[in-house]
Every structure is written in structure tokens, then in C-alpha cells.
Design a protein around this motif. Structure first.
Motif, short mmCIF file in Angstrom:
data_model
loop_
_atom_site.label_atom_id
_atom_site.label_comp_id
_atom_site.label_asym_id
_atom_site.label_seq_id
_atom_site.Cartn_x
_atom_site.Cartn_y
_atom_site.Cartn_z
N TYR A 116 3.26 12.56 9.95
CA TYR A 116 4.39 12.00 9.18
C TYR A 116 5.52 13.02 9.07
O TYR A 116 6.70 12.70 9.28
CB TYR A 116 3.83 11.60 7.82
N LEU A 151 8.98 6.73 10.45
CA LEU A 151 8.22 7.76 9.73
C LEU A 151 6.74 7.45 9.66
O LEU A 151 5.90 8.35 9.76
CB LEU A 151 8.77 7.90 8.31
N LEU A 152 6.39 6.17 9.52
CA LEU A 152 5.00 5.82 9.25
C LEU A 152 4.16 5.61 10.50
O LEU A 152 2.95 5.85 10.48
CB LEU A 152 4.94 4.55 8.39
N LEU A 189 1.82 8.47 11.59
CA LEU A 189 0.70 8.62 10.65
C LEU A 189 -0.35 7.53 10.88
O LEU A 189 -1.56 7.81 10.91
CB LEU A 189 1.24 8.57 9.21
#
Length: 694
Positions: free
Chosen positions: A493, A607-608, A611
């Protein structure tokens, strides 16, 4: 009288009666069984009212609310049964409020949720000094559903009621008295006599108990203009706080709509908003998180599991661990190798303990032994290191300690990123070295990642897990490897964040997005500042060498530039932010360019996705045993928003195929961290990490 019943009806002196809560278990809950017994008693009291009615508990706590274990089955059941449950409680509390005699709740210990709502239906409340009273429903993705949204603002005022309900934090007795939620504070031994005296004053006419009732049944006595101002300010505060899911907003709107309604209509409004929340994914995630934490906390710890804990390292982490252990009654033997730091330990410890009582400080000193030589650790069965994150230093420590310790002693490393196997290289018994990684900052995160050698016996694994529990932490076992689980996902992330900043996106825009909209407690820039930019850069290099180059920060990212400028993070007074008297101030140099900025949704996906894809890889590689443990680890160890469940639950709710479609529509380069082949394979298979959830 049925002594096995959760509620008993007692006849007291002078024609008074009491509803006494004494459930068979450890605490009182407003379970379905309790409501059924209460319903019978209130019918009898309505038909033949006493001169006055007391409500009190025979346990240390009054009532801890509804039985949350009953929530998920109820919410998944038929709609009419759910409505019937809410109406049953609402009718009962109204019956209590309408009894033709004065009513009084005697409060002690925790008074939460439905317990608070029951107390609010009484005419008077007296509290013991240890009382903590509140409405924490929004923390479970709900709102008060037994009349709390209606009665509380009419009792203590709109502004105070909003704070109670939106924050969900219990209030101590002195604050309850100051806000008007209780009528007095009495020591526990005098609580019942004081209650009988107060009822006597009500019956004599000295106290006008009947005048209190219309206030709770009628619209709020506050001009509409003042209501609107208070509500507008509350909405503004909510918008600026980290997202908590839909519950606070629904609770705020339930109050806004019900303030100018009489009791029946206001309670119907409250019920309508409750029903909108109870079947949401967010509510299920928060309730499951609560039940999971409750299971960990209720698990009994075995006494004297660790008679003496050896601790090496007197830095900030070492002192924090010593404090945790001493607070739990463990004996600690602390060794610090650096002479000046060792000499400063007594003064530093005394400063940390200034807020404790003299007795508690004396107890800490009695449990603690400061050592001059590592050989003095010779009798310890468990030795925990908290030294610098340097492989050669840790190896040197273990080679020094192993010959000194008993044959079955365990060596425990707090490393966040180095791995355990590299440290154990060359030891006679490498299986005796285990990992006990405390996610930082320890005051905010309760997770401990446990890492074991395959040859370590189960009994010793349980001993390490028990130590984690004794220290008040939740242990989850993960596989050995750079970054273990939490840091591996977290830095996926953070690497994506650095890539976006390198593309010209303001770090402050990303912080606002990920806190106020997604719900992280900190944005990525603040998180990097708090962990220290040099520390973050070192972890990224370790992950890059140990796993894959995708963890290497982009060359154009600001990390190296900030470090070269002496801006190493919060501890140096500046990083992405500048820190003035402890407060983070944005740097104008990082202001967003208002032209052609991607949408918030696009940035969130960017961003995610790394992750989420790294989470899928960790499950495939069996870094952690199950999606449930991965989600719990990220909630407890990284602050992943509990109302979103965790990475796996979030993917189930959002849909991987939908997320990938959105990612491919972005006008931004895909982050190097991404695994599009992995994600497409998973999306085509349409897996669910929690297939039992429809």
C-alpha cells in the motif's frame, strides 16, 4: 421467585419493589430470555403497581447491553421477526416509563447500550463512583434501537447526546452527574438505602417525579434554529473525522428527524434507521470484529506461565515492552548493553511512571531487575530482544545468550522485517528462536505476529502465545519471511502511495482520502512520518531483496529527497508534514495541482489494489492460515478499517472483477506492485473468501 431467572422481582420495605438483574453467567445482558422475563414482570407491575420500583444488579456491572451473540442470527432472519424484537423491547421500556409510580435505576460498573436505554426509561438514576455509562452502538455499525436516540437528548440536551451517540465512548460517574444523566453519586454500600430514601422523597411530594415524564414523551424543548446549528456543527465534525462507516451518519439523521416528534413517532423513526443498518456488510464486519476480540479477551490466561521474562534492549521499544509486562504482574530482568543508556534507565522509567500511584510505582520497582551483564539472564526461560533492527547485531546477541540459558529456554525476536531463519543461522538449537513481532505503535495496535520454526514443540508454541496474551495482545501465527504478513501488505500500500506522489498527486489529498473516506486511522503520509522515513526505506529495501523488486520505492518518489533534507519524519520535526508543538502542518510545497486530478475513487483503487493482490499472494503462499486471520491481523496490526472487515472481506463486498474494471479505466500508470495475471485469474474464478456469506 425463580433464582435461575436472569431477572428477579423482590418485595422490599414500605411497599417498594425491585427488579434485580442477576443472570446465570458472568454479566447481565438484555438477551431474548431476559426480555421475556422482564415482559412478564412489567405486565404484573402495570396491573398492580408498587409505591416505587428500583432496578439494580447483583453483579459488579449493571447491564452490558443486548446479547451481541444474538445479533447476527437475528439480522439474517426474517424481517418481521427483527421488527418484533425491536418492538418488544420498545414496548417494555415504554411500560417501565409509564408505570404509575416513581422508578429509579441504581447503576454500578458498566452500563452500556440497552442497559443505558433501560436506565433512561426510569425517572431517576443514582450511580456508584465506578459507573461507566454509554451508548456504543455506532461502534458496532448500529444505532441505539431501544429508545436511546429519543430519550437521551430530551434528558441531557442535544449537543451532549450527539457526543454520546456519535463517539460511543462511556462516560464516568462525575461526567454523568455534570451532564444530568444521573441524579447523584453514592458509594456502592449506600446505593440501595439512598435509592429507598429518594423514592420516599418522591412519594412524599418533595420530588415531582411526574413532572419528568412529559419531557421524555414530547418533542425536544429546543428552538429549531438552535437544533439546526447543533446538527450542522455535528455533521461538520463527522465529515472531518476518519470514516467509521454508515452508522454515525444514520444515528445523526435519526436524531435530527425525531427531535420534533412525540415519543411514538420518534421511536418509529429510530427503528426505521436501525433497520437500514442492521443488514449492511459494515455492521456484520463490526459485530464479527467485536465478537472476535471478545473471544480473545475472555480466554483465561494461565497463572505464572512466565515466572521471569528476560528483556534485552532499553530503547523506546524495550521500555514499552517492560511496561506492558510489569503492568501484567510479570517479573522482568532488563539488560541494556550501551553503558550510558543503561545508566539512564532508572530516570527514564521513573518519568514513564509519574502518573501511577506510589503503591503501583513501588510494585513496578519490586518486579523489575536492571542487569549489568548478559550473564545475569542465565536463569530466564524466555528472553525477548528489542535491540536495533540489524541482522548482525541480533545474530551476535543470540550467539552470546544461547550458551548461557537453560536447555529449554526460548529466544524471542521482535524483528519487524528481518525474518527469523536468518537470525537463527549458526545456533545449536535454531528451533528455539521464535518471532514475537509487536505491531507499532504498540499503544494503538494490539496484534502480535508469532513466527515459529517447524521443529519447535507445540507446548513451547503455546507458551509463547500465552506470553503474548499475558501482555494484553492478540497473537496470530504467520510464516517466516521478510515483513511477515502485516508489513508485507502495508508496504504494498505504501509503495503505491509513493508512486502516486511521484506522479504529482498531493500526499495530503491521499491522506484525506484514506482517512475521511476509506477509514484508515492515519493516511499513508502520516503513517510513514510516524514510523520514520529511514526505517520505512530500510524495510522496503529488505522486502525488495527478500521478496521482489516491486517493493522498491520509485526513483522519482520523495523518500530519498526528504531524507537527504534531514526530514526523517515526526521524530525529526519534519517529513511529509512539518510538526509544530506535536501538531502536523502540511507543507505548501506539497500542495495539489488542481488541474486534471484523478477522482477520489480512482486514487482509492490505485492505492488498495497492490495491498489486495499481495493479500491473495500471502494466502496462496500460506503466510497465514486463513482469510479470517489475515483480516484480523490487518485490523489489529495495521488499522485497516474494521467496518470494512479486512482486505478479504472488502474484496468479497466490493467484487474483484469490479475493482479490476475500475483500475483498467484509470488514467494513471498501473503500480509496479500489481499482479494483473493473479487478479484476473481470481476474478475469472469469482472466488469468495467467505463463501458462507451471501
Amino acid at each position: 421467585m425463580n433464582h435461575a431467572a436472569p431477572v428477579q422481582l423482590l418485595t422490599l420495605e414500605q411497599g417498594y419493589q425491585a427488579l434485580v438483574f442477576d443472570a446465570p453467567g458472568a454479566v447481565n445482558l438484555l438477551s431474548q430470555a431476559t426480555l421475556t422475563v422482564l415482559e412478564d414482570y412489567l405486565h404484573r407491575l402495570s396491573a398492580c403497581p408498587p409505591r416505587g420500583l428500583l432496578l439494580y444488579s447483583k453483579k459488579a456491572h449493571f447491564i452490558l447491553g443486548a446479547d451481541i451473540k444474538e445479533f447476527l442470527p437475528a439480522f439474517a432472519g426474517p424481517h418481521h421477526q427483527l421488527v418484533q424484537w425491536l418492538m418488544q423491547a420498545r414496548t417494555l421500556f415504554n411500560q417501565l416509563e409509564d408505570l404509575p409510580c416513581p422508578t429509579l435505576a441504581l447503576l454500578q460498573g458498566h452500563v452500556l447500550g440497552g442497559g443505558t436505554e433501560l436506565a433512561l426509561a426510569c425517572d431517576y438514576r443514582l450511580a456508584a463512583p465506578d459507573t461507566l455509562m454509554g451508548l456504543p452502538e455506532t461502534r458496532l455499525g448500529l444505532l441505539p434501537g431501544f429508545g436511546g436516540c429519543v430519550r437521551l437528548p430530551r434528558l441531557i440536551g442535544l449537543d451532549a447526546a450527539l457526543a454520546w451517540i456519535l463517539e460511543g465512548t462511556p462516560r464516568p460517574a462525575t461526567q454523568l452527574l455534570g451532564e444530568g444523566a444521573v441524579d447523584g453519586i453514592c458509594p456502592i454500600p449506600t446505593l440501595l438505602p439512598a435509592g429507598l430514601t429518594l423514592l420516599g422523597r418522591a412519594n412524599s411530594g418533595e420530588l415531582d417525579w411526574q413532572a419528568r415524564r412529559p419531557i421524555r414523551r414530547q418533542p425536544l424543548a429546543l428552538p429549531v434554529s438552535e437544533q439546526q446549528l447543533t446538527l450542522r456543527l455535528a455533521r461538520q465534525r463527522l465529515a472531518l473525522a476518519p470514516a467509521q462507516g454508515e452508522a454515525p451518519t444514520q444515528a445523526l439523521e435519526a436524531l435530527a428527524e425525531s427531535l420534533n416528534q412525540p415519543r411514538a413517532a420518534a421511536q418509529q423513526t429510530e427503528q426505521d434507521h436501525f433497520l437500514r443498518l442492521c443488514r449492511r456488510h459494515q455492521t456484520r464486519h463490526l459485530i464479527q470484529h467485536f465478537l472476535c476480540q471478545q473471544a480473545h479477551h475472555s480466554r483465561p490466561t494461565r497463572a505464572n506461565t512466565v515466572p521471569s521474562l528476560g528483556l534485552v534492549g532499553g530503547g523506546a521499544m524495550g521500555l514499552a515492552l517492560a511496561e506492558m509486562a510489569l503492568a501484567q504482574g510479570l517479573r522482568v530482568q532488563l539488560y541494556e548493553a550501551e553503558p550510558r543508556q543503561r545508566a539512564a534507565l532508572p530516570e527514564r522509567l521513573a518519568a514513564r511512571w509519574q502518573g501511577l500511584s506510589a503503591a503501583d510505582q513501588a510494585s513496578r520497582w519490586q518486579q523489575l531487575r536492571l542487569l549489568e551483564q548478559p550473564a545475569q539472564l542465565a536463569g530466564c526461560q524466555l528472553v525477548l530482544e528489542a535491540i536495533a533492527e540489524d541482522l548482525s547485531a541480533k545474530r551476535g546477541l543470540w550467539h552470546t545468550l544461547e550458551p548461557l540459558l537453560p536447555e529449554q529456554a526460548l529466544l524471542l525476536s521482535t524483528t519487524a522485517s528481518l525474518g527469523i531463519a536468518p537470525q537463527a543461522c549458526g545456533l545449536r538449537h535454531p528451533e528455539r528462536l521464535a518471532g514475537l513481532h509487536f505491531c507499532e505503535p504498540e499503544r494503538h495496535h494490539s496484534l502480535v505476529e508469532l513466527v515459529f520454526n517447524a521443529a519447535l514443540p507445540e507446548a513451547q508454541r503455546q507458551q509463547v502465545a500465552e506470553l503474548a496474551r499475558q501482555l494484553g495482545r492478540t497473537p496470530i501465527q504467520v510464516a517466516d519471511g521478510p515483513g511477515f504478513l502485516v508489513n508485507r501488505l502495508l508496504f504494498a500500500y505504501l509503495t503505491a502511495f509513493l508512486e502516486l506522489v511521484a506522479c504529482g498527486i498531493s500526499p495530503y489529498q491521499l491522506d484525506v482520502l484514506m482517512t475521511r473516506q476509506f477509514g484508515w486511522p492515519q493516511g499513508p503520509a502520516r503513517l510513514l512520518d510516524d514510523m520514520g522515513l529511514a526505517n520505512a526505506h530500510r524495510i522496503m529495501q529488505l522486502l525488495s531483496r527478500g521478496i521482489a523488486a516491486r517493493f522498491t520505492p520509485p526513483q522519482s518518489a520523495p523518500l530519498s529527497t526528504l531524507l537527504q533534507a534531514g526530514r526523517g519524519g515526526r521524530h525529526q520535526g519534519a517529513g511529509f508534514y512539518r510538526y509544530v508543538h506535536g501538531h502536523a502542518k502540511p507543507d505548501p510545497a506539497w500542495a495539489a495541482d488542481g488541474d486534471n486530478l484523478p477522482t477520489d475513487a480512482a486514487l482509492c483503487v490505485q492505492l488498495l489494489l497492490p495491498l489486495l493482490e499481495e493479500a491473495a499472494l500471502c494466502l496462496e503462499e500460506k503466510v497465514v492460515a486463513s482469510p479470517a486471520e489475515l483480516d484480523e491481523a490487518m485490523r489489529l496490526g495495521a488499522g485497516f478499517p474494521a467496518f470494512r472487515g479486512g482486505p478479504c472481506a472488502y474484496l468479497d463486498d466490493y467484487g474483484l472483477a469490479r475493482l479490476l474494471d475500475e483500475a483498467e479505466a484509470l488514467a494513471l500508470p498501473h503500480p509496479r506492485h500489481r499482479h494483473p495475471a493473479l487478479s484476473r485469474r481470481l476474478a475469472l474464478a469469482d472466488p469468495r473468501y467467505y463463501p458462507e456469506v451471501s
